[in-house]
Design an enzyme around this catalytic site. Structure first.
Site, PDB file in Angstrom:
ATOM      1  N   LYS A  52      41.515 -11.251  -3.492  1.00 16.47           N
ATOM      2  CA  LYS A  52      40.588 -11.690  -2.442  1.00 16.47           C
ATOM      3  C   LYS A  52      40.576 -13.221  -2.362  1.00 16.47           C
ATOM      4  CE  LYS A  52      37.902  -7.490  -2.852  1.00 16.47           C
ATOM      5  NZ  LYS A  52      36.838  -6.737  -3.515  1.00 16.47           N
ATOM      6  N   GLN A  96      31.375  -7.654  -6.905  1.00 17.51           N
ATOM      7  CA  GLN A  96      32.430  -6.676  -7.206  1.00 17.51           C
ATOM      8  C   GLN A  96      31.853  -5.526  -8.043  1.00 17.51           C
ATOM      9  OE1 GLN A  96      35.767  -6.961  -6.078  1.00 17.51           O
ATOM     10  NE2 GLN A  96      35.861  -4.862  -6.808  1.00 17.51           N
ATOM     11  N   ASP A 119      30.586  -6.902   2.594  1.00 22.72           N
ATOM     12  CA  ASP A 119      31.082  -5.565   2.236  1.00 22.72           C
ATOM     13  C   ASP A 119      30.503  -4.500   3.158  1.00 22.72           C
ATOM     14  OD1 ASP A 119      32.961  -5.384   0.251  1.00 22.72           O
ATOM     15  OD2 ASP A 119      31.520  -5.538  -1.396  1.00 22.72           O
TER      16      ASP A 119
END
Ligand code: NDP
Length: 309
Positions: A52, A96, A119
């Protein structure tokens, strides 16, 4: 041969489209900013985060990784998120998953400012998805839609079957397909006669986490099959079955001792489908691409909302 739904090509196209948007934002004051919070030393998570950050770098997006220790508690992690919520130059925050067991993951996800929830997991944004309102969409499901549309696969009026009902893939994928006017069925581990339901699908989305579970029996001839599964296999017998028609992939397995496979049998899908996404190289590359789309869109909204002095 069925049409290959090429995730690497779509990812590259999306990245090319993002570059001028990033440049425009940078020209107006600052680049988009993404903060990634990686707790502890989970090696798989560390690889995802590295990818990422690297993609941010390729695009000129400012990125920052925050790496609290594995022993962090919920209150301490809430404080980390609060600090990121307050920072003007951070447009997107990604925590995460998975988090260590002592951390209340639900409270952490709820604490992220919905505007910065790149997200798309915050209940506020899940509600916006259901209501069809603009908001960040969950990245992998959004990637599935991009993959289909950019290969000219019609969705409106089609029968779509999604196998898997998780909050991060199955449910949002089904909702996005519904918004595209497909007639959608969601299946799960308690669905009776799963092969018969899957055989009704013009568009079959597999988000299960079971290596090569969907065989010819599940696939309507000519269907578009999107395989979300990412399963690492280390069993030689299973590898020999899955790669029965591919001596190269079996040789690669033997060399490495493991392989990445999807939820759909890779050879049955080629025999029966009209279009299919391979694993690797299908949906996988799009998850990060859509994260970048969400980050740039958040920055654009952020700039548009800034008071003019
Ligand atoms: P979950 O484990 O959260 O959900 C799996 C779903 O599959 C559940 O709804 C479960 O049903 C269903 N399921 C399990 N076994 C069966 C079965 N035998 N028959 C029918 N349904 C079954 O997984 P995720 O949604 O998080 O992920 C799914 C897959 O996608 C995984 O392989 C994951 O690694 C991959 N993935 C890939 C991403 C990418 O970027 N390419 C991103 C995210 C995930 P029930 O609810 O009844 O238990």
């Amino acid at each position: 041969m069925p049409l290959l739904l090429d995730g690497n090509r779509v990812r590259d196209d999306i990245k090319s489209e993002l570059k001028p948007r990033v440049a425009a934002l940078t020209g107006k004051g600052r680049p988009p900013g993404l903060a990634v919070v990686l707790v502890g030393n989970n090696p798989a998570s560390a690889i995802y985060v590295r990818n990422k950050i690297k993609t941010c770098h390729d695009l000129g997006i400012y990125s920052e990784s925050i790496t609290p220790p594995d022993a962090i508690n919920t209150e301490e992690l809430l404080a980390v998120v609060e600090r990121l919520n307050a920072r003007e130059e951070i447009d997107g925050i990604l925590v995460q998953l998975p988090l260590p067991p002592q951390v209340d993951a639900k409270r952490i996800l709820l604490s992220i400012d919905p505007e910065k929830d790149v997200d798309g997991f915050h209940p506020f944004n899940v509600g916006a998805l259901v209501a069809g309102l603009p908001a960040p969409r969950a990245c992998t499901p959004a990637g599935i839609i991009e993959l289909l549309k950019r290969h000219g696969i019609a969705i409106a009026g089609k029968r779509a079957v999604v196998v898997g009902r998780s909050d991060i893939v199955g449910k949002p994928a089904a909702m996005l397909l519904l918004h595209e006017h497909a007639t959608v069925t969601i299946c799960h581990s308690k669905t009776p006669d799963l092969p018969a339901v899957c055989r009704e699908a013009d568009i079959l989305v597999a988000a299960i986490g079971r290596a090569a579970m969907l065989t010819a029996d599940y696939i309507k001839p000519g269907a578009a099959v999107v395989d979300v599964g990412t399963n690492h296999i280390a069993d030689r017998e299973l590898a020999a079955r899955i790669f029965r028609n591919s001596p190269e992939r079996l040789a690669a397995f033997d060399k490495k001792g493991s392989a990445l496979v999807g939820d759909v049998d890779p050879f049955d899908v080629i025999e029966r489908a009209g279009a299919y996404s391979p694993v690797p190289g299908g949906v996988g590359p799009l998850t990060i691409a859509m994260l970048m789309v969400n980050t740039v869109a958040a920055a654009e909204r952020h700039v548009a909302a800034r008071p003019v002095c």
